[in-house]
Design a protein around this motif. Structure first.
Motif, mmCIF file in Angstrom:
data_model
loop_
_atom_site.group_PDB
_atom_site.id
_atom_site.type_symbol
_atom_site.label_atom_id
_atom_site.label_comp_id
_atom_site.label_asym_id
_atom_site.label_seq_id
_atom_site.Cartn_x
_atom_site.Cartn_y
_atom_site.Cartn_z
ATOM 1 N N GLY A 1 29.128 3.566 -17.633
ATOM 2 C CA GLY A 1 29.199 2.303 -16.912
ATOM 3 C C GLY A 1 29.240 2.428 -15.402
ATOM 4 O O GLY A 1 29.422 1.429 -14.703
ATOM 5 N N ARG A 2 29.034 3.627 -14.870
ATOM 6 C CA ARG A 2 29.107 3.813 -13.411
ATOM 7 C C ARG A 2 27.763 3.583 -12.724
ATOM 8 O O ARG A 2 27.711 3.449 -11.507
ATOM 9 N N ILE A 3 26.702 3.575 -13.508
ATOM 10 C CA ILE A 3 25.359 3.379 -12.957
ATOM 11 C C ILE A 3 24.683 2.240 -13.714
ATOM 12 O O ILE A 3 24.781 2.146 -14.941
ATOM 13 N N VAL A 4 23.999 1.374 -12.969
ATOM 14 C CA VAL A 4 23.279 0.263 -13.574
ATOM 15 C C VAL A 4 21.777 0.497 -13.422
ATOM 16 O O VAL A 4 21.335 1.245 -12.543
ATOM 17 N N VAL A 5 21.016 -0.155 -14.289
ATOM 18 C CA VAL A 5 19.563 -0.035 -14.268
ATOM 19 C C VAL A 5 18.959 -1.426 -14.107
ATOM 20 O O VAL A 5 19.277 -2.346 -14.858
ATOM 21 N N GLY A 6 18.108 -1.580 -13.117
ATOM 22 C CA GLY A 6 17.352 -2.814 -12.931
ATOM 23 C C GLY A 6 15.916 -2.590 -13.357
ATOM 24 O O GLY A 6 15.321 -1.569 -13.011
ATOM 25 N N ALA A 7 15.360 -3.513 -14.112
ATOM 26 C CA ALA A 7 14.027 -3.301 -14.670
ATOM 27 C C ALA A 7 13.135 -4.521 -14.473
ATOM 28 O O ALA A 7 13.616 -5.652 -14.345
ATOM 29 N N PHE A 8 11.825 -4.250 -14.453
ATOM 30 C CA PHE A 8 10.846 -5.345 -14.392
ATOM 31 C C PHE A 8 9.563 -4.894 -15.066
ATOM 32 O O PHE A 8 9.046 -3.812 -14.791
ATOM 33 N N GLU A 9 9.036 -5.740 -15.971
ATOM 34 C CA GLU A 9 7.739 -5.507 -16.602
ATOM 35 C C GLU A 9 6.680 -6.355 -15.896
ATOM 36 O O GLU A 9 6.948 -7.485 -15.505
ATOM 37 N N PHE A 10 5.472 -5.807 -15.777
ATOM 38 C CA PHE A 10 4.437 -6.433 -14.956
ATOM 39 C C PHE A 10 3.484 -7.341 -15.724
ATOM 40 O O PHE A 10 2.509 -7.830 -15.145
ATOM 41 N N GLU A 11 3.757 -7.599 -16.991
ATOM 42 C CA GLU A 11 2.815 -8.363 -17.802
ATOM 43 C C GLU A 11 2.490 -9.723 -17.201
ATOM 44 O O GLU A 11 1.336 -10.174 -17.225
ATOM 45 N N HIS A 12 3.475 -10.403 -16.631
ATOM 46 C CA HIS A 12 3.252 -11.752 -16.101
ATOM 47 C C HIS A 12 3.298 -11.790 -14.567
ATOM 48 O O HIS A 12 3.347 -12.867 -13.983
ATOM 49 N N GLN A 13 3.285 -10.636 -13.915
ATOM 50 C CA GLN A 13 3.360 -10.600 -12.452
ATOM 51 C C GLN A 13 2.033 -11.106 -11.860
ATOM 52 O O GLN A 13 0.951 -10.631 -12.221
ATOM 53 N N GLY A 14 2.123 -12.079 -10.966
ATOM 54 C CA GLY A 14 0.941 -12.798 -10.497
ATOM 55 C C GLY A 14 -0.152 -11.931 -9.923
ATOM 56 O O GLY A 14 -1.319 -12.007 -10.353
ATOM 57 N N ARG A 15 0.157 -11.117 -8.920
ATOM 58 C CA ARG A 15 -0.885 -10.329 -8.257
ATOM 59 C C ARG A 15 -1.495 -9.304 -9.213
ATOM 60 O O ARG A 15 -2.710 -9.059 -9.190
ATOM 61 N N ALA A 16 -0.667 -8.712 -10.073
ATOM 62 C CA ALA A 16 -1.182 -7.741 -11.028
ATOM 63 C C ALA A 16 -2.129 -8.409 -12.017
ATOM 64 O O ALA A 16 -3.135 -7.824 -12.427
ATOM 65 N N ARG A 17 -1.835 -9.652 -12.402
ATOM 66 C CA ARG A 17 -2.721 -10.379 -13.318
ATOM 67 C C ARG A 17 -4.072 -10.648 -12.670
ATOM 68 O O ARG A 17 -5.114 -10.605 -13.331
ATOM 69 N N MET A 18 -4.092 -10.945 -11.366
ATOM 70 C CA MET A 18 -5.352 -11.232 -10.675
ATOM 71 C C MET A 18 -6.323 -10.064 -10.764
ATOM 72 O O MET A 18 -7.541 -10.256 -10.880
ATOM 73 N N SER A 19 -5.775 -8.851 -10.683
ATOM 74 C CA SER A 19 -6.635 -7.669 -10.701
ATOM 75 C C SER A 19 -6.777 -7.073 -12.088
ATOM 76 O O SER A 19 -7.420 -6.033 -12.258
ATOM 77 N N GLY A 20 -6.179 -7.725 -13.094
ATOM 78 C CA GLY A 20 -6.273 -7.220 -14.458
ATOM 79 C C GLY A 20 -5.511 -5.932 -14.672
ATOM 80 O O GLY A 20 -5.836 -5.147 -15.568
ATOM 81 N N ARG A 21 -4.468 -5.710 -13.882
ATOM 82 C CA ARG A 21 -3.676 -4.480 -13.993
ATOM 83 C C ARG A 21 -2.220 -4.800 -14.314
ATOM 84 O O ARG A 21 -1.307 -4.093 -13.879
ATOM 85 N N ASN A 22 -2.004 -5.860 -15.059
ATOM 86 C CA ASN A 22 -0.642 -6.332 -15.321
ATOM 87 C C ASN A 22 -0.010 -5.610 -16.508
ATOM 88 O O ASN A 22 0.320 -6.189 -17.529
ATOM 89 N N HIS A 23 0.116 -4.298 -16.359
ATOM 90 C CA HIS A 23 0.741 -3.469 -17.377
ATOM 91 C C HIS A 23 1.698 -2.509 -16.680
ATOM 92 O O HIS A 23 1.380 -1.964 -15.624
ATOM 93 N N GLY A 24 2.859 -2.288 -17.283
ATOM 94 C CA GLY A 24 3.759 -1.294 -16.734
ATOM 95 C C GLY A 24 5.179 -1.766 -16.593
ATOM 96 O O GLY A 24 5.517 -2.934 -16.861
ATOM 97 N N LEU A 25 6.033 -0.844 -16.162
ATOM 98 C CA LEU A 25 7.468 -1.078 -16.066
ATOM 99 C C LEU A 25 8.034 -0.243 -14.937
ATOM 100 O O LEU A 25 7.667 0.933 -14.767
#
Length: 481
Positions: free
Chosen positions: A370-394
């Protein structure tokens, strides 16, 4: 000629190796003395320029451009399926650009005259080297002999059916079927690039993940991205057997027959011919000497070891730093301690794979406590990534729970090469997630995905100050966030 009759040359500094680390050391040594030699065996031009970073990225860019045709139809661009690739021409392009890069590197030693010695150096005594019958005694010696690809001895019987990164770009053409053994950084990059050029690729690794990833969540995204383009076989050691004019690859229950194999099993330091033991240097179990990574000095000796030769951080920017440190300290009476940069490694697959600072494997225990936290984001719905068809990843960011101080990250993300730099700078500056959330981020850019991960960290480290813009949260709409 006896040992005592051999001609002897005495210099202040001897640099062994004219690769990236050796040239970086040379630049620093020349600032302080003209009494030096640089000794190099084999071709000049550095691994990076000749058969590493630069030609590989040239191939990747060509493959990426051709692969882009798959997104044309979704953007309203027609007839992309009529495009074709001339692999032979791509390889010629790679070599032409590579040769230009190499020519620029060669100029760095062009004016040295007899201070530039082509030959193989060997220790014959402490502070004494022998090169083609000439003895060189030096007050300080820098070892920057680089590395070579690992090829299991049994595979050498297969001759030119097994390639390495040292000879891949010399091929006039490539066959229809290639197996890539080893999916670390080089293997993952080349496997995807070759697949995008129309070659049937099978990738094998004994590891559970690819490209040095240790975070299981990021690792799953990376494997999913790669196996959408070529066959990926994890967790079993590959064996090679001759099969007609080709090669049969066996790994666990998998059997695949290919025309050629690319061995991408890592690189081994070039220390064997140096005979370091004659200098009184003790070698460990892996055949490497003990050295201080902040001075580059081999423990107890006036010898400095830099770049791939020391087996520590086999990356160009690290080799440049290590050569600088070695060159600086080799021209002084006592070695000075340098603070090293935050670790940063990038694999130029698509999406990019990157590791910054502390890896997930190094924080697991603290995270579980519990001393370290993890922040995460998936790119499936990220606007700019969707425009270029590269909306994959974490992207997964690691920070202390107490104050949100950034420790590191692992990611498989679009434009990850840029996100990783931003995080590396922040980690080295000792910044917190909220420090970064106070920074401007334009819209629409992929960096907004990184900001989302930082917001995730911030939520886990206590309430934000309402009067500060770090508390300005997401609107919950991909068009605006």
């Amino acid at each position: 000629m006896s040992m005592h009759d051999q001609p002897t040359r005495t210099v202040d500094v001897a640099i062994i190796g004219a690769g990236t680390a050796g040239l970086s050391a040379l630049r620093e040594v020349r600032r302080h003395t003209d009494d030096f030699v640089i000794i190099n065996a084999g071709p000049y031009g550095t691994t990076c320029a000749r058969n590493g970073c630069m030609p590989s990225k040239t191939l990747i860019e060509a493959a990426r451009a051709f692969h882009g045709r798959h997104r044309f139809a979704s953007m309203g661009i027609r007839n992309g399926d009529r495009l074709s690739v001339d692999v032979d021409a791509v390889l010629r392009h790679v070599r032409e650009l590579r040769d230009d890069f190499v020519s620029g590197v060669l100029k760095l030693t062009a004016d040295l005259g007899d201070r530039n010695i082509a030959g193989t150096a060997r220790f014959v005594a402490p502070q004494t080297l022998e090169v083609d019958g000439v003895r060189i005694t030096a007050r300080r010696i820098i070892v920057a002999t680089g590395s070579r690809p690992v090829v299991p001895p049994a595979w050498k019987d297969l001759g030119d059916r097994v390639m390495t990164s040292d000879d891949l770009f010399e091929q006039p053409t490539l066959p229809k079927r290639v197996a890539v053994i080893g999916l670390g950084g080089v293997g993952a990059e080349m496997a995807q690039a070759l697949a995008r050029l129309g070659i049937e690729v099978s990738g094998f690794t004994a590891a559970a993940h690819v490209a040095g990833i240790t975070d299981p969540e990021v690792g799953r995204h990376a494997v999913t991205a790669l196996e959408s383009e070529f066959a990926v076989h994890l967790g079993a050691k590959a064996e090679l057997h001759a099969s007609g004019d080709g090669v049969e690859v066996r790994a666990g229950e998998t059997r695949v027959v290919v025309d050629r194999v690319l061995a991408a099993l890592g690189r081994r330091p070039n220390l064997g011919e140096l005979a370091l033991e004659r200098a009184g240097v003790a070698l460990g179990d892996k055949g490497l000497p003990e050295f201080d990574p902040n001075t580059m000095q081999i423990t107890g000796h006036p010898i400095f070891i830099a770049g791939d030769a020391n087996g520590a951080r086999a990356l160009l920017h690290e080799a440049t730093d290590e050569g600088y440190i070695a060159g600086y300290n080799a021209t002084r009476e006592s070695a000075e301690y340098f603070r090293r940069r935050t670790p940063l490694a990038i694999v130029f697959t698509d999406p990019d794979i990157a590791v910054v600072g502390r890896r997930f494997s190094s924080i697991v225990t603290e995270h579980e406590a519990g001393r370290i936290v993890v922040g995460a984001f998936e790119f499936e719905h990220q606007g700019r990534a969707r425009m270029s068809g590269r909306n994959h990843g974490l992207v997964r960011v690691y920070a202390t729970r107490e104050d949100g101080r950034l420790l590191g990250a692992e990611m498989c993300a679009p434009d990850g090469e840029h996100l990783a730099h931003l995080l590396a700078w922040a980690v080295q500056a000792g910044m917190t997630a909220r420090d970064l959330l106070r920074m401007p981020v334009y819209h629409p850019v992929v960096e907004e995905g990184l900001r989302a991960a930082l917001r995730d960290v911030s939520k886990q480290t206590g309430p934000a100050r309402r009067h500060d813009l770090e508390a300005c949260g997401a609107l919950g709409c991909s068009a605006l966030d």
